[in-house]
Every structure is written in structure tokens, then in C-alpha cells.
Motif scaffolding. Sequence first.
Motif, PDB file in Angstrom:
ATOM      1  N   PRO A  87       0.810  -1.228   0.000  1.00  0.00           N
ATOM      2  CA  PRO A  87       0.000   0.000   0.000  1.00  0.00           C
ATOM      3  C   PRO A  87       0.840   1.273   0.000  1.00  0.00           C
ATOM      4  N   GLU A  88       1.995   1.242   0.645  1.00  0.00           N
ATOM      5  CA  GLU A  88       2.851   2.417   0.680  1.00  0.00           C
ATOM      6  C   GLU A  88       3.501   2.738  -0.662  1.00  0.00           C
ATOM      7  N   ASP A  89       3.346   1.852  -1.637  1.00  0.00           N
ATOM      8  CA  ASP A  89       3.807   2.145  -2.988  1.00  0.00           C
ATOM      9  C   ASP A  89       2.830   3.044  -3.735  1.00  0.00           C
ATOM     10  N   THR A  90       1.677   3.264  -3.162  1.00  0.00           N
ATOM     11  CA  THR A  90       0.678   4.117  -3.789  1.00  0.00           C
ATOM     12  C   THR A  90       1.230   5.526  -3.974  1.00  0.00           C
ATOM     13  N   ALA A  91       1.219   5.997  -5.207  1.00  0.00           N
ATOM     14  CA  ALA A  91       1.766   7.308  -5.529  1.00  0.00           C
ATOM     15  C   ALA A  91       1.542   7.593  -7.002  1.00  0.00           C
ATOM     16  N   VAL A  92       1.834   8.816  -7.384  1.00  0.00           N
ATOM     17  CA  VAL A  92       1.913   9.154  -8.792  1.00  0.00           C
ATOM     18  C   VAL A  92       3.345   8.893  -9.238  1.00  0.00           C
ATOM     19  N   TYR A  93       3.499   8.095 -10.262  1.00  0.00           N
ATOM     20  CA  TYR A  93       4.812   7.731 -10.761  1.00  0.00           C
ATOM     21  C   TYR A  93       5.147   8.543 -12.005  1.00  0.00           C
ATOM     22  N   TYR A  94       6.358   9.090 -12.018  1.00  0.00           N
ATOM     23  CA  TYR A  94       6.800   9.952 -13.103  1.00  0.00           C
ATOM     24  C   TYR A  94       7.997   9.363 -13.819  1.00  0.00           C
ATOM     25  N   CYS A  95       7.964   9.419 -15.115  1.00  0.00           N
ATOM     26  CA  CYS A  95       9.108   9.061 -15.929  1.00  0.00           C
ATOM     27  C   CYS A  95      10.014  10.277 -16.061  1.00  0.00           C
ATOM     28  N   ASN A  96      11.314  10.051 -15.991  1.00  0.00           N
ATOM     29  CA  ASN A  96      12.273  11.149 -16.023  1.00  0.00           C
ATOM     30  C   ASN A  96      13.427  10.856 -16.967  1.00  0.00           C
ATOM     31  N   GLY A  97      13.829  11.872 -17.693  1.00  0.00           N
ATOM     32  CA  GLY A  97      15.042  11.817 -18.478  1.00  0.00           C
ATOM     33  C   GLY A  97      15.982  12.886 -17.986  1.00  0.00           C
ATOM     34  N   ASN A  98      17.220  12.518 -17.698  1.00  0.00           N
ATOM     35  CA  ASN A  98      18.183  13.439 -17.113  1.00  0.00           C
ATOM     36  C   ASN A  98      19.491  13.428 -17.880  1.00  0.00           C
ATOM     37  N   PHE A  99      20.031  14.622 -18.091  1.00  0.00           N
ATOM     38  CA  PHE A  99      21.311  14.758 -18.767  1.00  0.00           C
ATOM     39  C   PHE A  99      22.210  15.672 -17.959  1.00  0.00           C
ATOM     40  N   GLN A 100      23.340  15.146 -17.547  1.00  0.00           N
ATOM     41  CA  GLN A 100      24.330  15.917 -16.808  1.00  0.00           C
ATOM     42  C   GLN A 100      25.410  16.399 -17.769  1.00  0.00           C
ATOM     43  N   MET A 101      25.473  17.697 -17.968  1.00  0.00           N
ATOM     44  CA  MET A 101      26.477  18.269 -18.850  1.00  0.00           C
ATOM     45  C   MET A 101      27.827  18.308 -18.144  1.00  0.00           C
ATOM     46  N   ALA A 102      28.877  18.373 -18.929  1.00  0.00           N
ATOM     47  CA  ALA A 102      30.220  18.432 -18.367  1.00  0.00           C
ATOM     48  C   ALA A 102      30.402  19.667 -17.490  1.00  0.00           C
ATOM     49  N   SER A 103      29.683  20.713 -17.802  1.00  0.00           N
ATOM     50  CA  SER A 103      29.762  21.952 -17.030  1.00  0.00           C
ATOM     51  C   SER A 103      29.117  21.827 -15.655  1.00  0.00           C
ATOM     52  N   GLY A 104      28.356  20.766 -15.451  1.00  0.00           N
ATOM     53  CA  GLY A 104      27.631  20.583 -14.210  1.00  0.00           C
ATOM     54  C   GLY A 104      26.158  20.912 -14.323  1.00  0.00           C
ATOM     55  N   ARG A 105      25.771  21.530 -15.400  1.00  0.00           N
ATOM     56  CA  ARG A 105      24.366  21.846 -15.618  1.00  0.00           C
ATOM     57  C   ARG A 105      23.570  20.574 -15.880  1.00  0.00           C
ATOM     58  N   ILE A 107      19.831  18.846 -17.090  1.00  0.00           N
ATOM     59  CA  ILE A 107      18.599  19.026 -17.838  1.00  0.00           C
ATOM     60  C   ILE A 107      17.672  17.858 -17.539  1.00  0.00           C
ATOM     61  N   ASP A 108      16.445  18.161 -17.212  1.00  0.00           N
ATOM     62  CA  ASP A 108      15.464  17.140 -16.876  1.00  0.00           C
ATOM     63  C   ASP A 108      14.203  17.283 -17.706  1.00  0.00           C
ATOM     64  N   TYR A 109      13.676  16.148 -18.139  1.00  0.00           N
ATOM     65  CA  TYR A 109      12.373  16.080 -18.762  1.00  0.00           C
ATOM     66  C   TYR A 109      11.515  15.129 -17.946  1.00  0.00           C
ATOM     67  N   TRP A 110      10.252  15.493 -17.790  1.00  0.00           N
ATOM     68  CA  TRP A 110       9.344  14.721 -16.957  1.00  0.00           C
ATOM     69  C   TRP A 110       8.094  14.324 -17.721  1.00  0.00           C
ATOM     70  N   GLY A 111       7.623  13.125 -17.427  1.00  0.00           N
ATOM     71  CA  GLY A 111       6.343  12.700 -17.941  1.00  0.00           C
ATOM     72  C   GLY A 111       5.219  13.334 -17.145  1.00  0.00           C
ATOM     73  N   GLN A 112       4.003  13.097 -17.575  1.00  0.00           N
ATOM     74  CA  GLN A 112       2.844  13.703 -16.930  1.00  0.00           C
ATOM     75  C   GLN A 112       2.476  13.023 -15.623  1.00  0.00           C
ATOM     76  N   GLY A 113       2.992  11.846 -15.406  1.00  0.00           N
ATOM     77  CA  GLY A 113       2.690  11.090 -14.209  1.00  0.00           C
ATOM     78  C   GLY A 113       1.559  10.108 -14.431  1.00  0.00           C
ATOM     79  N   THR A 114       1.668   8.959 -13.808  1.00  0.00           N
ATOM     80  CA  THR A 114       0.613   7.954 -13.875  1.00  0.00           C
ATOM     81  C   THR A 114       0.339   7.435 -12.472  1.00  0.00           C
ATOM     82  N   GLN A 115      -0.932   7.317 -12.147  1.00  0.00           N
ATOM     83  CA  GLN A 115      -1.331   6.939 -10.800  1.00  0.00           C
ATOM     84  C   GLN A 115      -1.216   5.433 -10.589  1.00  0.00           C
TER      85      GLN A 115
END
Length: 120
Positions: A87-105, A107-115
Amino acid sequence: QVQLVESGGGLVQAGGSLSLSCTASRLLFSVYDMGWYRQAPGKQRELVARMTTTGRKNYGDSVKGRFTISRDNAENTLYLQMNSLKPEDTAVYYCNGNFQMASGRSIDYWGQGTQVAVSS
């Protein structure tokens, strides 16, 4: 904007299984680390599982041994197999894409979330 298309959320009984999928663009999928995060009411967003472009995986402590992350590069799809759900797994789950640049910056992209709801 880059779209992350998710599917697989729903209601499941405790102890059951559920599989989530997330499809991104080919370019994003090839160069971004991909992962799953979740957020329950009243709680902050937390890492569920992450898989880098080099194949490294890491999981949140609460899901280790129960969840498995995988990716299909040919289909540009990220998966999350969830077993022994609680039951504690109940949540909105989001897909994420992450890119770490060499500069340290970062970038993240997020899905809309699924219950995901796990009943006792």
C-alpha cells in the motif's frame, strides 16, 4: 517540448504486480539517463529507480528487491516492473530523463505522471 509517454498505471491488490512503461524520443533516449520517480500525497518526490545510458542501475531503498528497471533502446522505452506491491507504494509515478552536462548543468524532462494505487 519533449514528450515522455507513460502507460501501465492503475489499481492493484497488495502483493500483486504492475508494469509501467515510458516512451521517449529516440534522441533523448539515447543520450539521457532514464528513471522513475514517485510522489505520494504529503510527501516529496523520491527516486524509485534509475538506469543510465551506460547500464548502471540504482534503486530507492524502499523498492530494492521488488522493482526492476529496464530499457529497450530499439523501442526507446523504459520499463518498471513492480512486484510484491505494498500500500505504501501508492503514488503518482513519473518518468524522467536526465542529462548531466560536463559543465555541471543538469537538464530534466518529466512525464505527466501515472497513478499507481495499491489496495490492502
